[in-house]
Design a protein around this motif. Structure first.
Motif, PDB file in Angstrom:
ATOM      1  N   ALA A 179      31.567 -24.837  -1.350  1.00 17.67           N
ATOM      2  CA  ALA A 179      32.326 -24.917  -0.459  1.00 17.67           C
ATOM      3  C   ALA A 179      32.899 -23.525   0.133  1.00 17.67           C
ATOM      4  CB  ALA A 179      33.493 -26.141  -0.704  1.00 17.67           C
ATOM      5  N   SER A 180      33.021 -23.280   1.224  1.00 14.83           N
ATOM      6  CA  SER A 180      33.613 -22.026   1.678  1.00 14.83           C
ATOM      7  C   SER A 180      34.721 -22.045   2.238  1.00 14.83           C
ATOM      8  CB  SER A 180      32.635 -21.170   2.887  1.00 14.83           C
ATOM      9  OG  SER A 180      32.537 -22.247   4.008  1.00 14.83           O
ATOM     10  N   LEU A 181      35.675 -21.100   2.261  1.00 14.76           N
ATOM     11  CA  LEU A 181      36.985 -21.373   2.706  1.00 14.76           C
ATOM     12  C   LEU A 181      37.021 -20.695   4.197  1.00 14.76           C
ATOM     13  CD1 LEU A 181      40.084 -21.480   1.910  1.00 14.76           C
ATOM     14  CD2 LEU A 181      40.001 -18.743   1.542  1.00 14.76           C
ATOM     15  N   ARG A 182      37.525 -21.685   4.952  1.00 15.06           N
ATOM     16  CA  ARG A 182      37.645 -21.429   6.505  1.00 15.06           C
ATOM     17  C   ARG A 182      38.893 -21.206   6.982  1.00 15.06           C
ATOM     18  NH1 ARG A 182      32.730 -23.045   8.479  1.00 15.06           N
ATOM     19  NH2 ARG A 182      31.048 -22.266   7.247  1.00 15.06           N
ATOM     20  N   GLY A 183      39.343 -20.759   7.943  1.00  8.94           N
ATOM     21  CA  GLY A 183      40.682 -20.786   8.836  1.00  8.94           C
ATOM     22  C   GLY A 183      41.788 -20.596   8.239  1.00  8.94           C
ATOM     23  N   GLY A 184      43.033 -21.136   8.374  1.00 10.10           N
ATOM     24  CA  GLY A 184      44.220 -20.903   7.751  1.00 10.10           C
ATOM     25  C   GLY A 184      44.868 -19.668   8.564  1.00 10.10           C
ATOM     26  N   GLY A 185      45.909 -19.471   8.200  1.00 13.79           N
ATOM     27  CA  GLY A 185      46.646 -18.401   8.720  1.00 13.79           C
ATOM     28  C   GLY A 185      48.416 -18.637   8.763  1.00 13.79           C
ATOM     29  N   PRO A 186      49.198 -17.863   9.332  1.00  8.67           N
ATOM     30  CA  PRO A 186      50.370 -18.159   9.459  1.00  8.67           C
ATOM     31  C   PRO A 186      50.835 -19.560   9.804  1.00  8.67           C
ATOM     32  CG  PRO A 186      50.304 -15.902  10.221  1.00  8.67           C
ATOM     33  CD  PRO A 186      48.845 -16.618   9.977  1.00  8.67           C
ATOM     34  N   GLY A 187      51.583 -20.254   9.156  1.00  4.38           N
ATOM     35  CA  GLY A 187      51.800 -21.692   9.546  1.00  4.38           C
ATOM     36  C   GLY A 187      50.643 -22.655   9.520  1.00  4.38           C
ATOM     37  N   ARG A 188      49.349 -22.171   9.282  1.00  4.70           N
ATOM     38  CA  ARG A 188      48.284 -23.208   9.115  1.00  4.70           C
ATOM     39  C   ARG A 188      47.562 -23.272   7.889  1.00  4.70           C
ATOM     40  NH1 ARG A 188      47.436 -19.843  13.416  1.00  4.70           N
ATOM     41  NH2 ARG A 188      45.633 -19.083  12.237  1.00  4.70           N
ATOM     42  N   ALA A 189      47.215 -24.230   7.441  1.00  2.00           N
ATOM     43  CA  ALA A 189      46.666 -24.647   6.386  1.00  2.00           C
ATOM     44  C   ALA A 189      45.095 -24.395   6.579  1.00  2.00           C
ATOM     45  CB  ALA A 189      46.817 -26.032   5.990  1.00  2.00           C
ATOM     46  N   PRO A 190      44.354 -23.735   5.382  1.00  2.99           N
ATOM     47  CA  PRO A 190      42.943 -23.478   5.407  1.00  2.99           C
ATOM     48  C   PRO A 190      42.202 -24.657   5.558  1.00  2.99           C
ATOM     49  CG  PRO A 190      43.826 -23.030   3.182  1.00  2.99           C
ATOM     50  CD  PRO A 190      45.087 -23.371   4.030  1.00  2.99           C
ATOM     51  N   SER A 191      40.882 -24.728   5.300  1.00  4.04           N
ATOM     52  CA  SER A 191      39.973 -25.914   5.353  1.00  4.04           C
ATOM     53  C   SER A 191      38.940 -25.379   4.459  1.00  4.04           C
ATOM     54  CB  SER A 191      39.471 -26.356   6.621  1.00  4.04           C
ATOM     55  OG  SER A 191      38.800 -25.437   7.252  1.00  4.04           O
ATOM     56  N   TRP A 192      38.312 -26.354   3.781  1.00  2.44           N
ATOM     57  CA  TRP A 192      36.870 -25.867   3.166  1.00  2.44           C
ATOM     58  C   TRP A 192      35.708 -26.449   4.086  1.00  2.44           C
ATOM     59  CZ3 TRP A 192      37.721 -27.127  -2.749  1.00  2.44           C
ATOM     60  CH2 TRP A 192      38.650 -26.241  -3.428  1.00  2.44           C
ATOM     61  N   HIS A 193      34.662 -25.842   3.798  1.00  3.72           N
ATOM     62  CA  HIS A 193      33.568 -26.309   4.542  1.00  3.72           C
ATOM     63  C   HIS A 193      32.235 -26.617   3.505  1.00  3.72           C
ATOM     64  CE1 HIS A 193      30.769 -27.234   7.731  1.00  3.72           C
ATOM     65  NE2 HIS A 193      29.808 -26.565   7.227  1.00  3.72           N
ATOM     66  N   LEU A 194      32.007 -27.800   3.061  1.00  3.64           N
ATOM     67  CA  LEU A 194      30.983 -28.216   2.258  1.00  3.64           C
ATOM     68  C   LEU A 194      29.633 -27.914   2.768  1.00  3.64           C
ATOM     69  CD1 LEU A 194      30.933 -31.540   0.620  1.00  3.64           C
ATOM     70  CD2 LEU A 194      28.710 -30.637   1.311  1.00  3.64           C
ATOM     71  N   HIS A 195      28.888 -27.231   1.924  1.00  2.00           N
ATOM     72  CA  HIS A 195      27.483 -26.749   2.038  1.00  2.00           C
ATOM     73  C   HIS A 195      26.580 -26.421   0.747  1.00  2.00           C
ATOM     74  CE1 HIS A 195      28.884 -22.000   1.716  1.00  2.00           C
ATOM     75  NE2 HIS A 195      29.156 -22.646   0.546  1.00  2.00           N
ATOM     76  N   GLY A 196      25.218 -26.373   0.920  1.00  2.00           N
ATOM     77  CA  GLY A 196      24.312 -26.357  -0.040  1.00  2.00           C
ATOM     78  C   GLY A 196      24.389 -27.631  -1.074  1.00  2.00           C
ATOM     79  N   LEU A 197      24.503 -28.826  -0.405  1.00  2.00           N
ATOM     80  CA  LEU A 197      24.439 -29.954  -1.197  1.00  2.00           C
ATOM     81  C   LEU A 197      23.048 -30.227  -1.465  1.00  2.00           C
ATOM     82  CD1 LEU A 197      25.905 -32.643  -2.516  1.00  2.00           C
ATOM     83  CD2 LEU A 197      25.607 -33.675  -0.322  1.00  2.00           C
ATOM     84  N   GLY A 198      22.640 -30.266  -2.688  1.00  2.00           N
ATOM     85  CA  GLY A 198      21.259 -30.617  -3.266  1.00  2.00           C
ATOM     86  C   GLY A 198      21.179 -31.543  -4.394  1.00  2.00           C
ATOM     87  N   VAL A 199      20.405 -32.440  -4.501  1.00  2.00           N
ATOM     88  CA  VAL A 199      20.132 -33.130  -5.862  1.00  2.00           C
ATOM     89  C   VAL A 199      18.722 -33.111  -5.993  1.00  2.00           C
ATOM     90  CG1 VAL A 199      20.614 -35.507  -6.933  1.00  2.00           C
ATOM     91  CG2 VAL A 199      22.084 -34.540  -5.447  1.00  2.00           C
ATOM     92  N   ARG A 200      18.304 -32.738  -7.232  1.00  2.00           N
ATOM     93  CA  ARG A 200      16.799 -32.824  -7.694  1.00  2.00           C
ATOM     94  C   ARG A 200      16.272 -34.378  -7.303  1.00  2.00           C
ATOM     95  NH1 ARG A 200      14.960 -28.176 -10.576  1.00  2.00           N
ATOM     96  NH2 ARG A 200      13.438 -29.344 -11.336  1.00  2.00           N
ATOM     97  N   PRO A 201      15.185 -34.468  -7.009  1.00  2.00           N
ATOM     98  CA  PRO A 201      14.339 -35.795  -6.947  1.00  2.00           C
ATOM     99  C   PRO A 201      14.594 -36.703  -8.042  1.00  2.00           C
ATOM    100  CG  PRO A 201      12.919 -33.732  -6.064  1.00  2.00           C
ATOM    101  CD  PRO A 201      14.192 -33.155  -6.822  1.00  2.00           C
ATOM    102  N   GLU A 202      14.356 -36.141  -9.268  1.00  2.00           N
ATOM    103  CA  GLU A 202      14.602 -37.040 -10.391  1.00  2.00           C
ATOM    104  C   GLU A 202      15.966 -37.627 -10.605  1.00  2.00           C
ATOM    105  OE1 GLU A 202      14.970 -32.757 -12.205  1.00  2.00           O
ATOM    106  OE2 GLU A 202      13.982 -33.614 -10.708  1.00  2.00           O
ATOM    107  N   ALA A 203      16.656 -36.953 -10.028  1.00  2.00           N
ATOM    108  CA  ALA A 203      18.310 -37.404 -10.204  1.00  2.00           C
ATOM    109  C   ALA A 203      18.863 -38.290  -8.958  1.00  2.00           C
ATOM    110  CB  ALA A 203      19.174 -36.215 -10.368  1.00  2.00           C
ATOM    111  N   ARG A 204      17.893 -38.272  -8.158  1.00  2.00           N
ATOM    112  CA  ARG A 204      18.464 -38.993  -6.886  1.00  2.00           C
ATOM    113  C   ARG A 204      18.625 -40.708  -7.075  1.00  2.00           C
ATOM    114  NH1 ARG A 204      14.656 -35.376  -3.004  1.00  2.00           N
ATOM    115  NH2 ARG A 204      15.661 -33.492  -2.937  1.00  2.00           N
TER     116      ARG A 204
END
Length: 267
Positions: A179-204
């Motif tokens: 997850a990367s940290l996004r946005g935020g600032g004075p009076g505004r909460a930040p957000s997270w952006h989920l990325h790079g989700l991957g599951v190996r074939p044998e664990a799917r």
């Protein structure tokens, strides 16, 4: 991001996709109005362009600012008039052949941007999911991604990472997400952006992807985020079902254009 918000037409100042944008857009040039807006963020490889709003209005902005890049136009202000790094527009926008030729871009993907701001009531922490060290575990994360999600541009050592999580198997990590940290600032909460989700074939098929996504959502909200977002290819209905069950809702339907021959999104 606060500087960008002051330059946006009023309608777009509270749009989650912009509030949750990464740092490249902080100094973006802006043209448009409440019907449609076009942003251009400068880089050494050419500008990244991002459109929001009515597809006809965004198409008209592209024609005016890109197909005819006169002095002072959006493209001219980025320092390039003959190329772009990336272009993302609302799905249904049809950039003209002249626009794509001027930017040296070709169709790359159709995808959706989703966000969630609450943890499902029935969610419980999954003990299989562990927090990873983005530096110590970098090689293991990359090895998992090379098999589980080879098309991602996510990397644990990129600036602005909020964290990485994984599920271990007998031979190492079988699933990861960052997850990367996004946005935020004075009076505004930040957000997270989920990325790079991957599951190996044998664990799917074992709920690993669901557990990883739910954990990032819960951890992000616990850390004070206003929401957690993610992007997914539009035709991935299996993933869509998982995300929607976790409370993610579609905020944007997009089409992206990249350099000819690109095999992954621009980081």
């Amino acid at each position: 991001m606060s500087a960008l918000l002051t330059r946006l037409p009023a309608r777009w100042r509270a749009h989650r996709a912009l509030l949750g944008g990464d740092g490249r857009w902080d100094d973006a040039h802006v043209v448009g109005d409440d019907d449609g807006v076009l942003l251009a963020a400068s880089s050494d490889a050419g500008p990244s362009l991002f459109g929001l709003g009515d597809v006809r209005r965004v198409g008209a902005l592209l024609d005016a600012e890109v197909a005819h890049p006169e002095a002072g136009s959006l493209l001219d202000r980025t320092g390039f008039v003959d190329r772009a790094r990336w272009l993302t527009v609302p799905r249904g926008t049809t950039p003209s052949a002249r626009v794509l030729a001027a930017l040296r871009l070709a169709p790359f993907s159709t995808w959706d941007w989703l966000a969630a701001d609450a943890v499902p009531a029935a969610w419980a922490a999954d003990p299989r999911v562990v927090r990873l060290d983005p530096l110590v575990d970098a090689a293991a994360i990359r090895a998992c991604l090379a098999v589980a999600n080879p098309g991602t541009s996510a990397d644990p050592t990129h600036p602005g990472e909020a964290g990485w999580w994984g599920v271990r198997g007998g031979d190492g990590l079988v699933g990861v997400v960052g997850a990367s940290l996004r946005g935020g600032g004075p009076g505004r909460a930040p957000s997270w952006h989920l990325h790079g989700l991957g599951v190996r074939p044998e664990a799917r098929g074992r709920g690993v992807g669901t557990a990883l996504t739910a954990t990032v959502l819960a951890d992000g909200l616990a850390a004070g985020c206003a929401f957690v977002s993610l992007g997914m290819y539009a035709d991935n209905e299996r993933a869509r079902g998982v995300y929607e069950r976790l409370g993610f809702r579609t905020g944007l339907e997009c089409a992206s254009f990249g350099p000819r021959g690109a095999d992954r999104p621009a980081p």
